[in-house]
Each structure stands twice: as C-alpha cells, then as structure tokens.
Design a protein around this motif. Sequence first.
Motif, PDB file in Angstrom:
ATOM      1  N   SER A 103      35.334  48.474  35.022  1.00 18.12           N
ATOM      2  CA  SER A 103      36.260  49.347  35.680  1.00 18.12           C
ATOM      3  C   SER A 103      37.312  49.546  34.372  1.00 18.12           C
ATOM      4  CB  SER A 103      37.184  48.541  36.589  1.00 18.12           C
ATOM      5  OG  SER A 103      37.465  47.245  36.206  1.00 18.12           O
ATOM      6  N   THR A 104      38.096  50.736  34.437  1.00 18.78           N
ATOM      7  CA  THR A 104      38.873  50.961  33.260  1.00 18.78           C
ATOM      8  C   THR A 104      40.291  50.085  33.360  1.00 18.78           C
ATOM      9  OG1 THR A 104      37.901  52.879  33.007  1.00 18.78           O
ATOM     10  CG2 THR A 104      40.154  52.778  31.914  1.00 18.78           C
ATOM     11  N   ARG A 105      40.434  49.586  32.622  1.00 22.67           N
ATOM     12  CA  ARG A 105      41.843  48.595  32.258  1.00 22.67           C
ATOM     13  C   ARG A 105      42.708  49.287  31.419  1.00 22.67           C
ATOM     14  NH1 ARG A 105      37.713  45.143  32.501  1.00 22.67           N
ATOM     15  NH2 ARG A 105      37.756  43.540  34.370  1.00 22.67           N
ATOM     16  N   GLU A 124      41.369  52.983  25.560  1.00 20.22           N
ATOM     17  CA  GLU A 124      41.195  52.321  26.904  1.00 20.22           C
ATOM     18  C   GLU A 124      39.854  51.712  27.060  1.00 20.22           C
ATOM     19  OE1 GLU A 124      42.713  55.251  29.641  1.00 20.22           O
ATOM     20  OE2 GLU A 124      44.758  55.095  29.014  1.00 20.22           O
ATOM     21  N   TRP A 140      39.111  48.598  25.011  1.00 21.44           N
ATOM     22  CA  TRP A 140      39.949  47.538  25.526  1.00 21.44           C
ATOM     23  C   TRP A 140      39.183  47.045  27.077  1.00 21.44           C
ATOM     24  CZ3 TRP A 140      42.910  43.722  24.593  1.00 21.44           C
ATOM     25  CH2 TRP A 140      43.642  43.170  25.687  1.00 21.44           C
ATOM     26  N   SER A 141      38.858  48.007  27.683  1.00 18.02           N
ATOM     27  CA  SER A 141      38.135  47.532  28.982  1.00 18.02           C
ATOM     28  C   SER A 141      36.919  46.793  28.968  1.00 18.02           C
ATOM     29  CB  SER A 141      37.759  49.074  29.953  1.00 18.02           C
ATOM     30  OG  SER A 141      38.950  49.518  30.187  1.00 18.02           O
ATOM     31  N   VAL A 186      37.868  43.296  27.580  1.00 18.82           N
ATOM     32  CA  VAL A 186      38.160  42.261  28.612  1.00 18.82           C
ATOM     33  C   VAL A 186      37.081  41.899  29.419  1.00 18.82           C
ATOM     34  CG1 VAL A 186      39.639  42.225  30.630  1.00 18.82           C
ATOM     35  CG2 VAL A 186      40.680  43.176  28.207  1.00 18.82           C
ATOM     36  N   ASP A 187      36.061  42.792  29.741  1.00 19.67           N
ATOM     37  CA  ASP A 187      35.124  42.809  30.434  1.00 19.67           C
ATOM     38  C   ASP A 187      34.024  41.637  29.927  1.00 19.67           C
ATOM     39  OD1 ASP A 187      33.820  43.703  32.781  1.00 19.67           O
ATOM     40  OD2 ASP A 187      31.975  44.576  31.593  1.00 19.67           O
ATOM     41  N   PRO A 242      37.316  38.162  29.779  1.00 23.88           N
ATOM     42  CA  PRO A 242      38.460  38.180  30.932  1.00 23.88           C
ATOM     43  C   PRO A 242      39.782  37.515  30.436  1.00 23.88           C
ATOM     44  CG  PRO A 242      36.435  37.846  31.942  1.00 23.88           C
ATOM     45  CD  PRO A 242      36.057  37.589  30.466  1.00 23.88           C
ATOM     46  N   ALA A 246      42.641  39.405  28.793  1.00 22.90           N
ATOM     47  CA  ALA A 246      43.631  40.355  29.587  1.00 22.90           C
ATOM     48  C   ALA A 246      45.073  40.489  29.305  1.00 22.90           C
ATOM     49  CB  ALA A 246      43.439  40.431  31.037  1.00 22.90           C
TER      50      ALA A 246
END
Length: 464
Positions: free
Chosen positions: A2-4, A332, A335-336, A339-340, A343, A346
């Motif tokens: 998912s996009t964060r 984005e 960054w996603s 974080v993937d 985690p 984040a």
Amino acid sequence: MSTRVPSFSDDFVNGDVSFWHRSLGDPSPAPALDGDRRADVVIVGAGYTGLWTAYYLKRARPSLDIVVLEKEFAGFGASGRNGGWLTGDLAGTHERYAKTHGVEATRLLQQEMYSSIDEVIEVCGKEGIDADIVKGGVLNVARGSAQAARLRASVAAGSRWGVEAELLTPEEREARLRVAGAVQASWSTHCARIHPGKLVRGLAKVVRESGVEIFERTPVAEIAPHRAVTPYGTVTADYVIRATEGFTATIKGLRRQWLPMNSSMIVTEPLPDAFWEQVGWEGSELLGDMAHYYMYAQRTADGRIAFGGRGRPYLYGSRVDARGHTHDWTIEALWSLLVDFFPAAAPARIAHAWSGVLGVPRDWCSTVHVDHSTGLGWAGGYTGHGVTTTNLAGRTLRDLILDEPSPLTGLPWVGREVRAWEPEPLRWLGVHSMYRLYRAADARERSMRRTSSLARIADLITGH
C-alpha cells in the motif's frame, strides 16, 4: 504494498545536489577554462571515470599535461548521486561478454571487478580519503516465491562465471538484517559501502594536487579528433577521453549512443538506536532485492537509510534533468517500499530526495575504448554499476592511452562495439513499456511461484 504518505524533515530538500554533497557543504567550483589550451590528454567529465583516469595516468607518467573539463563541479553527476555501492557486479550479463570473448575471459573480467573493490579501498587509505568505507558485503533478499526462485537460479548460474555468492539459512539472514517479508537471501563479501560525495571530492583533491588542472563550469559542446570544444576555448590534445556517462546524449552527434536513464533516492533522518536494535544491519551490508523494479539501500555512517530505485526512468528525446528534482509519486513509492521493508521506520521523516542520470548502452554492457589514430577514447555505459567499474576503467584507459598492453587491455569490454538506440518515439515507448511491464510483473508475482511472463516480454523489448 500500500502507498504510505511520507513525512518530511523541517529542512527537507528535493533535488539540486544530492544528500551526499549537501552533507559536506556546498562545493567551491574551480575557475572555468579561459582561452585555448594544449595538453597531452584532455578528459571530458570530472566524475569517477575522469578522475580515476587522470589519477592513474599521472602516477604512471608524472610529466603528462592532463586537463579535465567539467560542466558543473567535480562529482555533480552520477558519481555524487549514486547509492554508495562499491560492488563487484558487472554491467550487463556475463553471457553477452562471453559471446564475443569466451567464458575464461569473462571470468577474468569478473575477478578484475572484485579486485577493483579492494583497489579503491587501498587507494583511499594511501591517499587519506575518508569515504566512510565499510566492506560489509551485499545482501540480496527475495520477498515471495517467484523472487526466491530467481535468487536461487542466479546464485547457481553465477558459479560458472566466478561469481562468489551464497544462499543464507533463515537464521543467517536474520542475524544480518531483518527485512519484513523476506523468504530467502544471498550474501557476497564483494561489496563495500561508501559515501559517494566524500569519495569523489577526496579523489578530485588528490588529482589536483598531482598537477592535473580541472576546469569547472566549462561545458563541452563538441568532441572531435584531438580537440574538445567549449564556449570558452578549445583544448587540443593527443588524446580526448569522453567520461560523460549519462550526459553523453547532450554532446553533439551522440544523442542515441547511450540512453540517459534516471534513478532516484531518498534518505531518512538519523534513526534511533531502538530501530537498529530491531532490524540489525550491524555489518553495514548493502541491501538489494530480486524484484524487477528493484531497490538498493545502505545504512549510512550517521545512522540513516539511503534508499533508491527507479523513478521517472527516461525523458523523451534523451533529455537530461540535470537538477535532480524527484516527482512526488516517486518519493511516495520509495517511501512506501522502505516502510514495507522496515515497518519500524514508519515514524521517521525524509531528509532529502534526489535523482541522477546513468548511461545505458543498447546491450546494457559497459565499454572502454581508445582509438590511437583519432585520439578519441571513452569509458562508460555502467547501467548503475559504475562506482567500482570506473576504477577499472581508469586503469584500463591508462594502459590503452600509454599503448602498454596488459591483462586489463585484453578484457572483454575493451573495444566493445554496440549499436545505437532506436530513434524516437521508439526508444521512449520501449523504455516506458519495459518499466510498466516490470511493475505489473512484480504485482503479479506476489501470488505466483515463478517469474511472470510480463518480465520476459519487457526484457525482449529493450534487450535488458
């Protein structure tokens, strides 16, 4: 994935110089060329290729008059914008080099790449260049069954070419670095972390002190036999060496020679001790993955994650975005993915985002060449593997220019001929189709056990 939505530090910068240069303070460019000059060797481009070539030439023949011409400042391009991987990976495939020169010659090229890592480390020690170097090796992770199958196949196939990599057990992988979703990993000792800005600035300083003149803010409009033409004068020389990598397409007559491909990076603020205790990464290994739309990362000396991947890969007509501004969707996406992978990162914030341009030949394999009749020479087309390859290029160009046959001058990439890229709009369509297919293949492979056929189609389109 998912996009964060990322958060940014109060002094966040997008583009301009890279974080590596920003962390050192603004460079003070040397004076521009002022009038016509005569030299023994003129080098166009003050990145790693040009600086290593000047370094080795001057040490072999101190009497040589060497001039370096640079459009911006030393290390402005890919040499100061890369991910800091001093890696032994070849640009292109072993099979393509072996097709013209055979298996044994290609194995020698691989071994020279490994030796070049230690050569850079040795020179930095000898010359007092502190580039945050740690030879912690490289960890490649697979996240999913399809990636794991490719990783196992890659390690098995690499042994034919002298590639030294091993598959890790789950316990060995976790002991080095804990990446969320990783199901398989390989490790090789042949990679070192560097601070790209410190290396290129330190090398430029050493080269200047050896007596080489570096003229900055001096764009070269045309390269011809025995001369490099600038708005401020022409330098005539016995040899004119093109060391322009991704900026080659901006030179008259060379628009289709090497494709200027963009790669983008973000870097976090320094992360707390609690984060590092959770993920490990104590050995400062470089980190890559087995996705088609791949990533690359390092743990910096000051405790950040520098994380890169493909952004807006190619601009129509081989245009070059020299300022390195990175699109919001690319930031984005990076960054996603970061974080993937981690985690626990984040809550962190992004301190800087930037992009750089690398050179891609039509067959994705590097070349080095000197023509003694015209005095023209070049090295490049590193496809993102230039930090180490430039050192090998500099030593090889030294031997070729001095006309001194050596084991380096017989390597498979010497004198390699590659056809030009197709005219527009074919190359724009091809490159953008390739990356769309790679993204789609990665998405499909989340539920597959084998490589998606979309990735194979992408490879066929561009010869990757």
